[in-house]
Design a protein around this motif. Structure first.
Motif, PDB file in Angstrom:
ATOM      1  N   GLN A 226       0.888  -1.261  -0.057  1.00  0.00           N
ATOM      2  CA  GLN A 226      -0.038  -0.073  -0.189  1.00  0.00           C
ATOM      3  C   GLN A 226       0.779   1.334   0.050  1.00  0.00           C
ATOM      4  O   GLN A 226       0.503   2.082  -0.777  1.00  0.00           O
ATOM      5  N   GLU A 227       1.920   1.384   0.742  1.00  0.00           N
ATOM      6  CA  GLU A 227       2.889   2.322   0.675  1.00  0.00           C
ATOM      7  C   GLU A 227       3.404   2.375  -0.736  1.00  0.00           C
ATOM      8  O   GLU A 227       3.615   3.648  -1.007  1.00  0.00           O
ATOM      9  N   GLN A 228       3.845   1.592  -1.352  1.00  0.00           N
ATOM     10  CA  GLN A 228       4.434   1.572  -2.604  1.00  0.00           C
ATOM     11  C   GLN A 228       3.476   2.156  -3.561  1.00  0.00           C
ATOM     12  O   GLN A 228       3.903   2.927  -4.510  1.00  0.00           O
ATOM     13  N   LEU A 229       2.060   1.718  -3.241  1.00  0.00           N
ATOM     14  CA  LEU A 229       1.014   2.004  -4.396  1.00  0.00           C
ATOM     15  C   LEU A 229       0.897   3.777  -4.275  1.00  0.00           C
ATOM     16  O   LEU A 229       0.635   4.319  -5.029  1.00  0.00           O
ATOM     17  N   GLU A 230       0.712   3.906  -2.990  1.00  0.00           N
ATOM     18  CA  GLU A 230       0.735   5.623  -2.584  1.00  0.00           C
ATOM     19  C   GLU A 230       1.801   6.464  -3.371  1.00  0.00           C
ATOM     20  O   GLU A 230       1.726   7.308  -3.973  1.00  0.00           O
ATOM     21  N   ASP A 231       3.065   5.748  -3.186  1.00  0.00           N
ATOM     22  CA  ASP A 231       4.389   6.303  -3.509  1.00  0.00           C
ATOM     23  C   ASP A 231       4.154   6.492  -5.322  1.00  0.00           C
ATOM     24  O   ASP A 231       4.608   7.405  -5.957  1.00  0.00           O
ATOM     25  N   TRP A 232       3.742   5.174  -5.919  1.00  0.00           N
ATOM     26  CA  TRP A 232       3.404   5.222  -7.450  1.00  0.00           C
ATOM     27  C   TRP A 232       2.363   6.255  -7.856  1.00  0.00           C
ATOM     28  O   TRP A 232       2.501   7.121  -8.855  1.00  0.00           O
ATOM     29  N   LYS A 233       1.277   6.265  -7.135  1.00  0.00           N
ATOM     30  CA  LYS A 233       0.365   7.370  -7.452  1.00  0.00           C
ATOM     31  C   LYS A 233       0.788   8.859  -7.661  1.00  0.00           C
ATOM     32  O   LYS A 233       0.563   9.533  -8.348  1.00  0.00           O
ATOM     33  N   ALA A 234       1.610   9.131  -6.536  1.00  0.00           N
ATOM     34  CA  ALA A 234       2.213  10.390  -6.297  1.00  0.00           C
ATOM     35  C   ALA A 234       3.285  10.494  -7.453  1.00  0.00           C
ATOM     36  O   ALA A 234       3.224  11.713  -8.328  1.00  0.00           O
ATOM     37  N   LYS A 237       1.225  11.247 -10.669  1.00  0.00           N
ATOM     38  CA  LYS A 237       0.873  12.603 -10.979  1.00  0.00           C
ATOM     39  C   LYS A 237       2.245  13.826 -11.135  1.00  0.00           C
ATOM     40  O   LYS A 237       1.537  14.662 -11.866  1.00  0.00           O
ATOM     41  N   LYS A 251       4.053   0.472 -11.991  1.00  0.00           N
ATOM     42  CA  LYS A 251       3.234   0.118 -10.951  1.00  0.00           C
ATOM     43  C   LYS A 251       3.749  -1.056 -10.275  1.00  0.00           C
ATOM     44  O   LYS A 251       4.220  -1.855 -10.933  1.00  0.00           O
TER      45      LYS A 251
END
Length: 516
Positions: A226-234, A237, A251
């Motif tokens: 989940q941490e990596q997923l949030e980093d990826w979304k940022a 962007k 991803k």
């Protein structure tokens, strides 16, 4: 040419220029060869393997060949071992060898002289592709000639001292091998839970079952994902805000359900005590990252780059760095963090594939080159120091070498193969105890190995010192009753002149007959 060496030698000695004194001839590739000896091809072809190990791989009929004899010395002329010298043997001289014959010398005396020059000849080889002996260096050596009887005494003394030296070297090498066995024995006990048995006995109430550990690891992996997923979304962007410049951030891969590895593995795994189980490495680390494929061989530049030579015995040695220049943000994904592990993924020597170095604070300013791969442990599941030690254990080395072994000469292990390595695991608390125990044992083994290597280097220096004394007249006493080398030289010169006269006479007779 002024002979400066002669003035430093005992009065009964002489000195000659090697190229003017010896017979020498380079080998040639035979026109006809056969793998098996037959009626036509019955002359052994003498290549490096033949003169080093006595193995004859092919035979020839002698046409267009140059012959070498037992009384010759053979020197490797081309290749990485150029300058290596060995005893002669009868046959057709190989194309990468040179035969050297010392007239009227004690054979062993001449051999040891050539041996004394090997290091210099080899390190000063010429050629940008295949190195070869520099003839200007070799043939211009001054060859010191002792009286013939003194040559015998010198050889006897060299062999006496070398025998003692070789016995010492053998003992040191045996001790070094025993240390390797001891290290592996320590690591085997460590990763079978035997080293921490007392701790488990004292902390039985804190132990978790494999199923409990597995469930906790699954939770930690989910949290990390989940941490990596949030980093990826940022990152996506930011990439979109910058006009989608460059490659879109990748991803993170979805997680798979964990299973106990002992239930699925074909490996013969050791029985593990309570609180331990086997698991694939990929479940304990982030996705491995390959180093940059850019050219990284500049002496200066903006970005320092770690390469294979910088990985040494579990540490990062940054004394010999290379540099490269990159666009802004191009290598952000190659940044290092404290606790990362860099592993060698490709090498000609299989023993180096999978060798690791632990990243410390001083190393985080560097990035890494393509033959290295970054392993980033999830520190809530596995300690970096624990993984580093495990990577050199027999269980892991066995898997690495099996996966990396190649017939092409270059051994490789990829990201997927590294993630599939099966590793014994226990709780973080027991890992910390294990690391502490290993830290009290392994450094002592390492310091002893370093001392042995120093003694082996000293032994080689002593060998060279013995040879230096031998050929400067300082190894054995001079005997006034020995015939001086000047008389030996005079006889050799007279024999040469006689042979040349005979050749000229025969040539003149053939010419006289043909003119009639």
């Amino acid at each position: 040419m002024i002979n400066h060496l002669k003035s430093m030698l005992p009065p009964s000695w002489e000195s000659v220029t090697l190229g003017e004194f010896v017979e020498n001839e380079k080998g040639k590739k035979p026109k006809k060869q056969a793998i098996e000896k037959n009626a036509e091809c019955n002359l052994p072809y003498i290549d490096i393997e033949a003169f080093e190990e006595g193995k004859i791989k092919s035979w020839t009929n002698g046409e267009g060949c140059r012959i070498c004899y037992e009384s010759d010395f053979l020197m490797v002329w081309d290749g990485s071992r150029s300058g290596l010298v060995g005893k002669g043997m009868y046959g057709a001289l190989g194309s990468t060898l040179v035969r050297i014959n010392f007239p009227n010398m004690n054979n062993q005396y001449a051999y040891y002289f050539l041996l004394s020059k090997y290091q210099e000849i080899n390190t000063r080889a010429k050629g940008s592709g295949t190195p070869h002996v520099d003839p200007a260096l070799l043939w211009n050596y001054q060859f010191p000639i002792a009286p013939f009887n003194e040559q015998k005494r010198i050889v006897a003394k060299i062999e006496e001292l070398f025998s003692e030296l070789d016995n010492g070297i053998t003992a040191l090498k045996i001790a070094r091998e025993q240390l390797k066995v001891y290290r592996q024995s320590v690591l085997k006990h460590a990763f079978e839970g035997k080293l921490t048995a007392k701790w488990r006995e004292d902390n039985a109430d804190k132990l978790e079952s494999p199923e409990q550990l597995l469930a906790r690891i699954q939770q930690e992996r989910e949290a990390r994902y989940q941490e990596q997923l949030e980093d990826w979304k940022a990152a996506v962007k930011e990439w979109e805000a910058n006009g989608k410049e460059g490659k879109k951030p990748g991803k993170p891969k979805k997680l798979i359900q964990l299973t106990l590895q002992s239930e699925t593995s074909n490996l013969k795994l050791a029985f593990l005590p309570s609180g331990w189980f086997h698991i694939k490495l990929g479940n304990l680390i982030d996705e491995p990252v390959y180093g940059t494929s850019a050219k990284c061989d500049y002496e200066t530049g903006e970005q320092s780059v770690l390469r294979i030579p910088n990985i040494s015995a579990g540490i990062i040695d940054d004394t010999d760095l290379k540099f490269a220049n990159f666009e802004k943000g191009e290598v952000d994904h190659l940044r290092l963090m404290i606790g990362d592990i860099l592993a060698i993924r490709s090498n000609g020597s299989i023993s180096l594939v999978g060798s690791c170095g632990l990243v410390k604070k001083k190393d985080t300013k560097h990035i890494f080159a393509g033959y290295l791969i970054r392993l980033r442990p999830n520190k809530k599941m596995i300690k970096s120091e624990y993984l580093l030690a495990a990577m050199s254990s027999h269980l892991i080395r066995q898997q690495i070498e099996s996966a990396a072994k190649s017939t092409s000469g270059v051994n490789n292990i990829n990201s997927s193969e590294l993630q599939n390595l099966i590793i014994p695991l226990t709780s973080i608390q027991e890992q910390e105890v294990l690391i502490s125990l290993l830290d009290s044992i392994l450094p002592m083994i390492k310091s002893t190995e370093i001392e042995i290597d120093k003694q082996l280097a000293k032994a080689e220096t002593l060998r060279q010192s013995i040879l230096k004394k031998a050929f400067s007249g300082q190894l054995v006493r001079q005997d006034p009753s020995d015939e001086p080398a000047s008389k030996l030289l005079a006889r050799i010169q007279a024999e040469k002149e006689f042979v040349n006269t005979q050749k000229t006479s025969k040539s003149n007779k053939r010419h006289s007959v043909s003119s009639h």
